[in-house]
Write an enzyme that holds these catalytic residues in place. Structure first.
Site, mmCIF file in Angstrom:
data_model
loop_
_atom_site.group_PDB
_atom_site.id
_atom_site.type_symbol
_atom_site.label_atom_id
_atom_site.label_comp_id
_atom_site.label_asym_id
_atom_site.label_seq_id
_atom_site.Cartn_x
_atom_site.Cartn_y
_atom_site.Cartn_z
ATOM 1 N N GLU A 1 23.603 26.416 -0.533
ATOM 2 C CA GLU A 1 23.135 26.624 -2.167
ATOM 3 C C GLU A 1 24.224 26.791 -2.882
ATOM 4 O O GLU A 1 25.527 27.632 -2.153
ATOM 5 C CB GLU A 1 22.568 28.397 -2.714
ATOM 6 C CG GLU A 1 22.519 28.493 -4.267
ATOM 7 C CD GLU A 1 22.130 29.832 -3.805
ATOM 8 O OE1 GLU A 1 21.140 29.589 -5.956
ATOM 9 O OE2 GLU A 1 22.215 30.723 -3.456
ATOM 10 N N LYS B 1 15.247 25.053 -7.716
ATOM 11 C CA LYS B 1 14.598 26.432 -7.040
ATOM 12 C C LYS B 1 14.226 26.816 -8.109
ATOM 13 O O LYS B 1 14.237 26.655 -9.857
ATOM 14 C CB LYS B 1 16.267 27.446 -7.278
ATOM 15 C CG LYS B 1 15.739 28.419 -7.345
ATOM 16 C CD LYS B 1 17.424 28.844 -7.649
ATOM 17 C CE LYS B 1 17.505 30.545 -6.871
ATOM 18 N NZ LYS B 1 18.746 31.120 -7.267
ATOM 19 N N CYS C 1 17.340 30.266 -1.758
ATOM 20 C CA CYS C 1 17.700 31.425 -1.966
ATOM 21 C C CYS C 1 16.902 32.515 -2.459
ATOM 22 O O CYS C 1 15.913 32.668 -2.149
ATOM 23 C CB CYS C 1 19.131 31.492 -2.710
ATOM 24 S SG CYS C 1 20.137 33.028 -2.966
#
Length: 273
Positions: free
Chosen positions: A40, A112, A153
């Site tokens: 990330e 995300k 994440c």
């Protein structure tokens, strides 16, 4: 199929981070990898919002993305760029991952879904939603090493996403991350192994590590986990490149021994008494 995983200590200079990524492309190719996975925020790690915003570009103008696409095309290797900071047309930023093929073309994008807005017992406070907009869809893309389901994440804490990805045919779950040290030590290994076991899928989690130029500290421990939950690779805390093998026969064996994916059912309405 052989894959490479980059663990890096990204900094506040996108050009330096781009150099690290291009060098990893070259090294991964030299060691026979079919695909490279990066963490990330591969292009910039900077919690100073004003300083970071000065580097934000729309996708077409992002120099880090261009450098990786050029390196991938020259080497003929696929690259999953875990995520970059991309400015959107609406003005907010996207935490966006890219799958780039061996010609340098972008095969898939993923923004995300779950934004990290938390206050930790250590005193750390994170408000990702202040600068970033959340994505609105899940992504599975065919790659030389299998059907890749994308996540980033904090998404790791939401198993419904991974069920959706494996229901859509994902055989590899990518979880690039910049996990904090307290949450990493507590939850990183156990949650990633759980996602692998639940989905009978390989998990590839390329991570940021160490103390960064902006002062934050990340957990590292980039992992490759097989569909049984066995850890094939753990890069510990040092930056560098690691390699692992993705064996489809292993996945077929696990899914035959524990056919849980075939037994999934839609959950009926919950009755609370």
């Amino acid at each position: 199929m052989r894959i490479a995983i980059l663990q890096m200590t990204g900094g506040i200079d996108p050009a330096a981070n781009a150099d690290t990524l291009v060098a990893a492309v070259d090294e991964a190719t030299a060691d026979g990898a079919a695909m490279l996975f990066t963490p990330e925020m591969s292009g910039l790690v900077d919690r100073d919002r004003d300083r970071a915003a000065a580097h934000a570009r729309e996708e077409e103008g992002d120099a880090v993305l261009a450098a990786v696409r050029g390196a991938a095309a020259q080497a003929g290797i696929w690259v999953h760029v875990g995520s970059l900071m991309i400015r959107t047309a609406g003005g907010k930023l996207a935490n966006r991952g890219f799958v780039i093929d061996g010609s340098g073309a972008i095969r898939a994008r993923y923004d995300k879904l779950h934004l990290f807005d938390v206050d930790l017992p250590t005193g750390e406070s994170w408000r990702e939603s202040t600068s970033y907009r959340a994505g609105d869809g899940a992504v599975v893309v065919d790659t030389p090493v299998g059907a890749l389901g994308a996540s980033i994440c904090y998404d790791l804490r939401f198993p419904d996403l991974y069920r959706a990805l494996t229901d859509a045919g994902a055989t590899i779950l990518a979880v690039p991350a910049a996990f904090t040290r307290p949450t990493g030590a507590a939850h990183w290994h156990v949650m990633l192994r759980a996602r692998a076991i639940e989905g009978a899928a390989f998990v590839v989690a390329a991570a940021q590590t160490g103390v960064h130029a902006d002062g934050r500290a990340t957990y590292g421990h980039s992992l490759v986990i097989d569909p049984w939950g066995d850890i094939l690779l753990d890069l510990g805390e040092a930056p560098g490149l690691g390699f692992a093998e993705i064996d489809p026969a292993r996945q077929e064996d696990v899914r035959a021994r524990v056919p849980a994916l075939r037994h999934r059912r839609a959950i009926p309405a919950v009755v609370r008494t």
